[in-house]
Scaffold this motif. Sequence first.
Motif, PDB file in Angstrom:
ATOM      1  N   SER A 205      11.515 -36.996  22.985  1.00 59.34           N
ATOM      2  CA  SER A 205      12.867 -36.772  23.503  1.00 59.34           C
ATOM      3  C   SER A 205      13.920 -37.405  22.602  1.00 59.34           C
ATOM      4  CB  SER A 205      12.990 -37.338  24.919  1.00 59.34           C
ATOM      5  OG  SER A 205      12.078 -36.728  25.795  1.00 59.34           O
ATOM      6  N   LEU A 206      13.679 -38.651  22.192  1.00 52.34           N
ATOM      7  CA  LEU A 206      14.643 -39.340  21.331  1.00 52.34           C
ATOM      8  C   LEU A 206      14.749 -38.659  19.972  1.00 52.34           C
ATOM      9  CD1 LEU A 206      13.751 -43.070  22.107  1.00 52.34           C
ATOM     10  CD2 LEU A 206      15.682 -41.745  22.987  1.00 52.34           C
ATOM     11  N   ASN A 207      13.630 -38.155  19.477  1.00 48.79           N
ATOM     12  CA  ASN A 207      13.633 -37.499  18.175  1.00 48.79           C
ATOM     13  C   ASN A 207      14.371 -36.168  18.206  1.00 48.79           C
ATOM     14  OD1 ASN A 207      12.085 -35.455  16.174  1.00 48.79           O
ATOM     15  ND2 ASN A 207      12.095 -37.508  15.293  1.00 48.79           N
ATOM     16  N   THR A 208      14.058 -35.345  19.182  1.00 49.93           N
ATOM     17  CA  THR A 208      14.717 -34.036  19.239  1.00 49.93           C
ATOM     18  C   THR A 208      16.193 -34.162  19.568  1.00 49.93           C
ATOM     19  OG1 THR A 208      14.532 -31.790  20.130  1.00 49.93           O
ATOM     20  CG2 THR A 208      14.235 -33.592  21.694  1.00 49.93           C
ATOM     21  N   ALA A 209      16.583 -35.246  20.256  1.00 49.91           N
ATOM     22  CA  ALA A 209      18.006 -35.460  20.559  1.00 49.91           C
ATOM     23  C   ALA A 209      18.805 -35.645  19.283  1.00 49.91           C
ATOM     24  CB  ALA A 209      18.166 -36.680  21.466  1.00 49.91           C
ATOM     25  N   ALA A 210      18.222 -36.344  18.304  1.00 56.35           N
ATOM     26  CA  ALA A 210      18.929 -36.568  17.041  1.00 56.35           C
ATOM     27  C   ALA A 210      19.146 -35.262  16.292  1.00 56.35           C
ATOM     28  CB  ALA A 210      18.145 -37.552  16.179  1.00 56.35           C
ATOM     29  N   TYR A 211      18.113 -34.442  16.217  1.00 60.52           N
ATOM     30  CA  TYR A 211      18.246 -33.152  15.535  1.00 60.52           C
ATOM     31  C   TYR A 211      19.143 -32.211  16.333  1.00 60.52           C
ATOM     32  CZ  TYR A 211      14.570 -34.415  12.242  1.00 60.52           C
ATOM     33  OH  TYR A 211      13.840 -35.029  11.250  1.00 60.52           O
ATOM     34  N   GLY A 212      18.980 -32.220  17.653  1.00 61.79           N
ATOM     35  CA  GLY A 212      19.798 -31.356  18.489  1.00 61.79           C
ATOM     36  C   GLY A 212      21.272 -31.704  18.422  1.00 61.79           C
ATOM     37  N   ALA A 213      21.577 -32.996  18.275  1.00 62.91           N
ATOM     38  CA  ALA A 213      22.974 -33.411  18.174  1.00 62.91           C
ATOM     39  C   ALA A 213      23.644 -32.796  16.949  1.00 62.91           C
ATOM     40  CB  ALA A 213      23.059 -34.935  18.110  1.00 62.91           C
ATOM     41  N   GLU A 214      22.914 -32.735  15.845  1.00 65.63           N
ATOM     42  CA  GLU A 214      23.471 -32.126  14.639  1.00 65.63           C
ATOM     43  C   GLU A 214      23.640 -30.620  14.807  1.00 65.63           C
ATOM     44  OE1 GLU A 214      24.338 -33.865  11.278  1.00 65.63           O
ATOM     45  OE2 GLU A 214      24.840 -34.774  13.200  1.00 65.63           O
ATOM     46  N   VAL A 215      22.712 -29.991  15.524  1.00 66.96           N
ATOM     47  CA  VAL A 215      22.830 -28.552  15.784  1.00 66.96           C
ATOM     48  C   VAL A 215      24.056 -28.267  16.640  1.00 66.96           C
ATOM     49  CG1 VAL A 215      21.755 -26.579  16.934  1.00 66.96           C
ATOM     50  CG2 VAL A 215      20.362 -28.123  15.542  1.00 66.96           C
TER      51      VAL A 215
ATOM     52  N   ARG B 227      26.663 -30.241  17.053  1.00 66.49           N
ATOM     53  CA  ARG B 227      27.871 -30.593  16.290  1.00 66.49           C
ATOM     54  C   ARG B 227      28.277 -29.451  15.358  1.00 66.49           C
ATOM     55  NH1 ARG B 227      29.529 -33.175  11.508  1.00 66.49           N
ATOM     56  NH2 ARG B 227      27.406 -33.099  10.683  1.00 66.49           N
ATOM     57  N   GLY B 228      27.276 -28.823  14.754  1.00 73.18           N
ATOM     58  CA  GLY B 228      27.569 -27.664  13.914  1.00 73.18           C
ATOM     59  C   GLY B 228      28.168 -26.523  14.715  1.00 73.18           C
ATOM     60  N   GLY B 229      27.663 -26.336  15.940  1.00 71.81           N
ATOM     61  CA  GLY B 229      28.233 -25.308  16.801  1.00 71.81           C
ATOM     62  C   GLY B 229      29.662 -25.614  17.187  1.00 71.81           C
ATOM     63  N   LEU B 230      29.954 -26.900  17.441  1.00 72.83           N
ATOM     64  CA  LEU B 230      31.327 -27.291  17.778  1.00 72.83           C
ATOM     65  C   LEU B 230      32.275 -27.053  16.611  1.00 72.83           C
ATOM     66  CD1 LEU B 230      30.600 -30.649  19.665  1.00 72.83           C
ATOM     67  CD2 LEU B 230      31.426 -28.517  20.681  1.00 72.83           C
TER      68      LEU B 230
ATOM     69  N   PRO C  37      20.644 -20.061  17.966  1.00 74.75           N
ATOM     70  CA  PRO C  37      19.551 -19.736  17.028  1.00 74.75           C
ATOM     71  C   PRO C  37      18.908 -20.977  16.418  1.00 74.75           C
ATOM     72  CG  PRO C  37      21.435 -18.288  16.663  1.00 74.75           C
ATOM     73  CD  PRO C  37      21.895 -19.360  17.605  1.00 74.75           C
ATOM     74  N   ALA C  38      19.736 -21.928  15.980  1.00 72.84           N
ATOM     75  CA  ALA C  38      19.192 -23.154  15.379  1.00 72.84           C
ATOM     76  C   ALA C  38      18.455 -23.990  16.414  1.00 72.84           C
ATOM     77  CB  ALA C  38      20.317 -23.965  14.735  1.00 72.84           C
ATOM     78  N   TYR C  39      18.954 -24.010  17.656  1.00 71.89           N
ATOM     79  CA  TYR C  39      18.273 -24.795  18.688  1.00 71.89           C
ATOM     80  C   TYR C  39      16.941 -24.159  19.065  1.00 71.89           C
ATOM     81  CZ  TYR C  39      18.769 -28.872  21.620  1.00 71.89           C
ATOM     82  OH  TYR C  39      18.620 -30.138  22.127  1.00 71.89           O
ATOM     83  N   GLY C  40      16.867 -22.833  18.952  1.00 68.23           N
ATOM     84  CA  GLY C  40      15.584 -22.173  19.169  1.00 68.23           C
ATOM     85  C   GLY C  40      14.545 -22.628  18.164  1.00 68.23           C
TER      86      GLY C  40
ATOM     87  N   ALA D 216      10.009 -17.663  20.371  1.00 70.13           N
ATOM     88  CA  ALA D 216      10.921 -16.972  19.460  1.00 70.13           C
ATOM     89  C   ALA D 216      11.435 -15.676  20.067  1.00 70.13           C
ATOM     90  CB  ALA D 216      10.229 -16.701  18.130  1.00 70.13           C
ATOM     91  N   GLY D 217      10.544 -14.951  20.747  1.00 74.10           N
ATOM     92  CA  GLY D 217      10.969 -13.717  21.409  1.00 74.10           C
ATOM     93  C   GLY D 217      11.950 -13.986  22.533  1.00 74.10           C
ATOM     94  N   ALA D 218      11.719 -15.053  23.298  1.00 74.08           N
ATOM     95  CA  ALA D 218      12.638 -15.398  24.389  1.00 74.08           C
ATOM     96  C   ALA D 218      14.008 -15.794  23.856  1.00 74.08           C
ATOM     97  CB  ALA D 218      12.043 -16.535  25.223  1.00 74.08           C
TER      98      ALA D 218
END
Length: 222
Positions: free
Chosen positions: A100-110, A112-115, A151-154, A208-210
Motif C-alpha cells: 500500500s505504501l509503495n503503490t501510494a508513492a507511484y500513484g501520487a505521481e500519476v 499529480r500528472g493528471g492534475l 490509463p497510467a493508473y491501470g 487491462a481489458g477492464a
Amino acid sequence: MAFIADTLLQLLAGVPMTLELTAISVSAGAILAGVLALLTRLGGPASWIARGYIFVFRGSPLLVQIFLIYYGLGQFPAVRQSLFWPFLRQPWWCALLALSLNTAAYGAEVIRGGLLAVPKGQIEAGRVCGMSTFTLYRRVILPLALRQALPAYGNEVIIMVKSTSLASVITLMEVTGIAKGIISETFRALPVFACAAAIYLAINFTIAGAVRLLERRLGVAS
C-alpha cells in the motif's frame, strides 16, 4: 500434462490471496496517493514531506521495504508494545502495508500528472462562475485529472498484481509462494513457474481489458 493440470489447480488456490492483496493495497494506496498529490501542490512543509515520502518509496526496492517492515519494525520495543503489534507481527499485514505504501508513492505521481494535465481554461472558467476552491476541485479539477490519470493508473494496478509475488519471501502462500513449495517438492521449476506466469498473465489480461472498457465509458482521450 497431468502434472501441468495438477500444478495449475494447486496454484489457483493462491489466486484469492493475490487478488486480495492487490485490491486492498491499490484501494488504500489510491486514497493515500490522492492526499499526497494534493499536498505536493500546496507548497510549504506539507509539500516537502509528501515529496520526501514519494522519493523514498519510489527510490528504494519494494522487496527491501517489505523486509524493513516485516523484520525491522519488531526491533523497536515501542512497536512491540503498541496496539499495532498484533497486526505487524503477521506477514499478511506487513505485506499489505508495504504494498500500500509503495503503490501510494507511484500513484501520487500519476495523479499529480493528471492534475497538471487539466486545461487552465477549465479552471479559469470555474473561477469565473464563482466556484470555491473545494467546489472547483470536486466538480472540475479532480474529475478531469482522474480521467487523464486512468490509463497510467491501470498500469500501476497491473504492476501491483506482479508485485504481490514478493510477498512469498515472508512466507505468504499466494501464487508464487505455492509455486516455490511445489518446486521444493518436485524440482521441476520450469513447468511450475510457466504455470504461475500463465495465471498472472490471465489476471493482468482481465484487468487491462477492464481498464480499457472503463476508459471508453469515461471518454478518456487516447
